[in-house]
Design a protein around this motif. Structure first.
Motif, mmCIF file in Angstrom:
data_model
loop_
_atom_site.group_PDB
_atom_site.id
_atom_site.type_symbol
_atom_site.label_atom_id
_atom_site.label_comp_id
_atom_site.label_asym_id
_atom_site.label_seq_id
_atom_site.Cartn_x
_atom_site.Cartn_y
_atom_site.Cartn_z
ATOM 1 N N LEU A 86 0.843 -1.189 0.000
ATOM 2 C CA LEU A 86 0.000 0.000 0.000
ATOM 3 C C LEU A 86 0.883 1.245 0.000
ATOM 4 C CD1 LEU A 86 -1.118 -2.085 2.558
ATOM 5 C CD2 LEU A 86 -3.150 -0.756 2.025
ATOM 6 N N GLU A 87 0.325 2.354 -0.477
ATOM 7 C CA GLU A 87 1.063 3.606 -0.454
ATOM 8 C C GLU A 87 0.111 4.783 -0.362
ATOM 9 O OE1 GLU A 87 3.259 3.992 -4.113
ATOM 10 O OE2 GLU A 87 1.474 4.585 -5.258
ATOM 11 N N MET A 88 0.654 5.916 0.042
ATOM 12 C CA MET A 88 -0.027 7.194 -0.093
ATOM 13 C C MET A 88 0.973 8.130 -0.755
ATOM 14 S SD MET A 88 -0.252 8.737 3.824
ATOM 15 C CE MET A 88 -1.257 7.445 4.527
ATOM 16 N N PHE B 47 4.729 7.483 0.833
ATOM 17 C CA PHE B 47 4.754 6.841 2.150
ATOM 18 C C PHE B 47 4.139 5.471 1.927
ATOM 19 C CE2 PHE B 47 2.923 7.114 6.738
ATOM 20 C CZ PHE B 47 4.001 6.415 7.246
ATOM 21 N N HIS B 48 4.874 4.408 2.233
ATOM 22 C CA HIS B 48 4.389 3.079 1.862
ATOM 23 C C HIS B 48 4.559 2.070 2.996
ATOM 24 C CE1 HIS B 48 8.500 1.406 0.872
ATOM 25 N NE2 HIS B 48 8.755 2.689 0.790
ATOM 26 N N VAL B 49 3.783 0.985 2.881
ATOM 27 C CA VAL B 49 3.755 -0.060 3.896
ATOM 28 C C VAL B 49 3.316 -1.346 3.203
ATOM 29 C CG1 VAL B 49 1.334 0.388 4.546
ATOM 30 C CG2 VAL B 49 2.879 -0.638 6.216
ATOM 31 N N HIS B 50 3.624 -2.472 3.807
ATOM 32 C CA HIS B 50 3.010 -3.724 3.346
ATOM 33 C C HIS B 50 2.581 -4.538 4.556
ATOM 34 C CE1 HIS B 50 7.273 -5.068 3.744
ATOM 35 N NE2 HIS B 50 6.725 -6.215 4.106
ATOM 36 N N THR B 51 1.554 -5.318 4.340
ATOM 37 C CA THR B 51 1.048 -6.204 5.379
ATOM 38 C C THR B 51 0.746 -7.544 4.737
ATOM 39 O OG1 THR B 51 -0.553 -6.441 7.186
ATOM 40 C CG2 THR B 51 -1.375 -5.490 5.123
ATOM 41 N N CYS B 52 0.454 -8.534 5.536
ATOM 42 C CA CYS B 52 0.210 -9.853 4.961
ATOM 43 C C CYS B 52 -0.777 -10.636 5.826
ATOM 44 C CB CYS B 52 1.511 -10.626 4.802
ATOM 45 S SG CYS B 52 2.297 -11.064 6.366
ATOM 46 N N SER C 67 -6.560 4.774 7.121
ATOM 47 C CA SER C 67 -5.572 5.808 7.444
ATOM 48 C C SER C 67 -5.114 6.586 6.219
ATOM 49 C CB SER C 67 -4.354 5.167 8.124
ATOM 50 O OG SER C 67 -4.753 4.527 9.328
ATOM 51 N N GLY C 68 -5.518 6.157 5.022
ATOM 52 C CA GLY C 68 -5.170 6.886 3.816
ATOM 53 C C GLY C 68 -4.269 6.153 2.844
ATOM 54 N N PHE C 69 -3.857 4.930 3.177
ATOM 55 C CA PHE C 69 -3.052 4.136 2.250
ATOM 56 C C PHE C 69 -3.962 3.459 1.218
ATOM 57 C CE2 PHE C 69 -0.309 4.264 6.016
ATOM 58 C CZ PHE C 69 0.942 4.485 5.467
#
Length: 198
Positions: free
Chosen positions: A21-23, A145-150, A164-166
């Motif tokens: 994910l990213e924003m 601004f980026h993140v990953h989850t699984c 949150s905006g991602f």
């Protein structure tokens, strides 16, 4: 390239779907306040502190293990990098959260790790911690601004990141050694994820 259909996962392995994910711009930050007795602070993290909070946040109920397989030298290189910032929430003197922001890629910030122990889940502390993450990420000259989850993380993580905006941008399937089988985590970790020994 995976083909359509089912694919057997070998014993001793764990499979997960990873969502990235990213924003690309700062979202409107949702209102939040910390519960009484909870304080936000930056941490000059050492190995013992980091591994303790990492386990308590992500390795008991979920299956966080990536940093537990790193050598002391490799983990210290990350923790001591001035472009990596680590924060926590403390309740009555006990640290109960992990927020790790990684600015090592020019023009970007990775939300490398984010989570609370069970002592803070449901108190509104997670929203406050995310607000701090968003604010601090966009204080820098970043365009992403980026993140990953699984699927071996909290099932609430993906929807929380989206709120949150991602925005999800891609997915992947990852197969790795089951950390319980190779002795990185106890057999009791993440009871929601089945483990099959060879």
């Amino acid at each position: 390239m995976l083909t359509d259909g089912l694919h057997a996962i070998p014993p001793g392995k764990v499979a997960m779907i990873v969502t990235y994910l990213e924003m690309t711009s700062k979202p409107e930050i949702k209102q939040s306040t910390l519960p009484e007795g909870v304080a936000f602070r930056q941490v000059d993290a050492g190995l013992d502190w980091y591994r303790d909070i990492f386990r308590r946040v992500g390795s008991l109920d979920w299956l966080w293990y990536g940093r537990l397989t790193q050598s002391d030298a490799d983990l210290l290189q990350i923790l001591n990098d001035p472009k990596v910032e680590i924060f926590t929430l403390s309740r009555d003197g006990q640290d109960e959260a992990l927020l790790e922001l990684d600015f090592r890629q020019d023009g970007a910030c990775e939300l490398a790790y984010f989570g609370l122990t069970s002592n803070l889940i449901g108190t509104g502390s997670g929203r406050h911690l995310m607000n701090e993450a968003i604010r601090r990420a966009w204080e820098r000259p970043v365009s992403r601004f980026h993140v990953h989850t699984c699927t071996i993380d909290s099932p609430q993580a993906l929807s929380f990141y989206r709120r949150s905006g991602f925005t999800p941008i891609r997915q992947a399937v990852e197969i790795d050694d089951d950390p319980r089988v190779i002795g990185v985590l106890p057999n009791t970790a993440a009871p929601n994820v089945p483990s099959f020994r060879p």
